[in-house]
Design a protein around this motif. Structure first.
Motif, PDB file in Angstrom:
ATOM      1  N   VAL A 152       0.853  -1.186   0.000  1.00 15.18           N
ATOM      2  CA  VAL A 152       0.000   0.000   0.000  1.00 15.18           C
ATOM      3  C   VAL A 152       0.895   1.244   0.000  1.00 15.18           C
ATOM      4  N   VAL A 153       0.614   2.143  -0.944  1.00 17.91           N
ATOM      5  CA  VAL A 153       1.413   3.356  -1.132  1.00 17.91           C
ATOM      6  C   VAL A 153       0.476   4.563  -1.244  1.00 17.91           C
ATOM      7  N   ASN A 154       1.059   5.752  -1.307  1.00 18.17           N
ATOM      8  CA  ASN A 154       0.210   6.936  -1.405  1.00 18.17           C
ATOM      9  C   ASN A 154      -0.287   7.133  -2.851  1.00 18.17           C
ATOM     10  N   ALA A 155      -1.080   8.162  -3.052  1.00 14.44           N
ATOM     11  CA  ALA A 155      -1.723   8.410  -4.352  1.00 14.44           C
ATOM     12  C   ALA A 155      -0.720   8.684  -5.469  1.00 14.44           C
ATOM     13  N   LYS A 156       0.494   9.089  -5.117  1.00 17.03           N
ATOM     14  CA  LYS A 156       1.539   9.325  -6.118  1.00 17.03           C
ATOM     15  C   LYS A 156       2.364   8.065  -6.382  1.00 17.03           C
ATOM     16  N   GLY A 157       2.032   6.986  -5.687  1.00 13.21           N
ATOM     17  CA  GLY A 157       2.795   5.750  -5.835  1.00 13.21           C
ATOM     18  C   GLY A 157       4.059   5.735  -5.007  1.00 13.21           C
ATOM     19  N   GLN A 158       4.111   6.563  -3.983  1.00 13.31           N
ATOM     20  CA  GLN A 158       5.318   6.673  -3.166  1.00 13.31           C
ATOM     21  C   GLN A 158       5.211   5.908  -1.853  1.00 13.31           C
ATOM     22  N   ILE A 159       6.362   5.423  -1.423  1.00 13.10           N
ATOM     23  CA  ILE A 159       6.511   4.889  -0.076  1.00 13.10           C
ATOM     24  C   ILE A 159       6.584   6.103   0.844  1.00 13.10           C
ATOM     25  N   VAL A 160       5.759   6.123   1.879  1.00 14.81           N
ATOM     26  CA  VAL A 160       5.708   7.313   2.726  1.00 14.81           C
ATOM     27  C   VAL A 160       6.078   7.043   4.184  1.00 14.81           C
ATOM     28  N   ILE A 161       6.537   5.862   4.486  1.00 12.45           N
ATOM     29  CA  ILE A 161       6.908   5.532   5.862  1.00 12.45           C
ATOM     30  C   ILE A 161       8.157   6.321   6.253  1.00 12.45           C
ATOM     31  N   LYS A 162       8.085   6.953   7.411  1.00 15.65           N
ATOM     32  CA  LYS A 162       9.200   7.785   7.887  1.00 15.65           C
ATOM     33  C   LYS A 162      10.265   6.981   8.630  1.00 15.65           C
ATOM     34  N   ASP A 163       9.834   5.946   9.360  1.00 15.46           N
ATOM     35  CA  ASP A 163      10.754   5.120  10.130  1.00 15.46           C
ATOM     36  C   ASP A 163      11.690   4.387   9.174  1.00 15.46           C
ATOM     37  N   GLU A 164      12.994   4.573   9.352  1.00 16.85           N
ATOM     38  CA  GLU A 164      13.973   4.025   8.404  1.00 16.85           C
ATOM     39  C   GLU A 164      13.914   2.501   8.295  1.00 16.85           C
ATOM     40  N   ALA A 165      13.777   1.823   9.416  1.00 15.69           N
ATOM     41  CA  ALA A 165      13.730   0.357   9.382  1.00 15.69           C
ATOM     42  C   ALA A 165      12.487  -0.130   8.633  1.00 15.69           C
ATOM     43  N   SER A 166      11.345   0.476   8.909  1.00 13.33           N
ATOM     44  CA  SER A 166      10.108   0.082   8.228  1.00 13.33           C
ATOM     45  C   SER A 166      10.155   0.449   6.755  1.00 13.33           C
ATOM     46  N   TYR A 167      10.729   1.610   6.448  1.00 17.02           N
ATOM     47  CA  TYR A 167      10.894   2.017   5.051  1.00 17.02           C
ATOM     48  C   TYR A 167      11.719   0.970   4.301  1.00 17.02           C
ATOM     49  N   ASN A 168      12.839   0.594   4.874  1.00 19.36           N
ATOM     50  CA  ASN A 168      13.710  -0.397   4.238  1.00 19.36           C
ATOM     51  C   ASN A 168      13.004  -1.741   4.071  1.00 19.36           C
ATOM     52  N   GLU A 169      12.221  -2.133   5.081  1.00 19.96           N
ATOM     53  CA  GLU A 169      11.477  -3.388   4.995  1.00 19.96           C
ATOM     54  C   GLU A 169      10.458  -3.337   3.849  1.00 19.96           C
TER      55      GLU A 169
END
Length: 115
Positions: free
Chosen positions: A57-74
């Protein structure tokens, strides 16, 4: 559990491997087009209990929006492992990877007896 929450869970559980949906798209398919933030709440509070593929699941622009670095990387690693290419500015080509279930698929998903 509200019917909207149940619908969100069912939709999230059915996003195919290698595809993504947007928060707003999940809300719309679940029956409440203006409830994208509620989809975020469901993902945040219920992903582990229901084994949700939250990374799809991503935002309307197709972007990853998670701020937490570990979760972003996951999320990034999970998407790439499924063959989803993440480009510049953490963007995914929604034209290529967005799952747009048919009305028949949505009906079948939402009529499921179990989560």
């Amino acid at each position: 559990m509200t019917s909207f929450t149940r619908n969100v869970l069912l939709i999230l559980q059915n996003i195919p491997n290698g595809c993504v949906m947007t928060y707003g798209q999940v809300a719309r398919v679940a029956g409440s087009p203006r409830a994208a933030r509620q989809v975020v709440r469901v993902l945040h509070s219920m992903s582990k209990n229901y084994h949700l593929p939250w990374h799809r699941v991503v935002n309307a622009k197709g972007q990853i929006v998670i701020k937490d670095e570990a979760s972003y990387n996951e999320q990034l690693l999970n998407l790439e492992a499924e063959g989803v290419e993440v480009g510049e500015h953490d963007r995914i080509d929604l034209g290529e990877y967005q799952w747009n279930p048919t009305a028949e698929q949505i009906k079948a998903i939402l009529e499921a007896k179990e989560l």
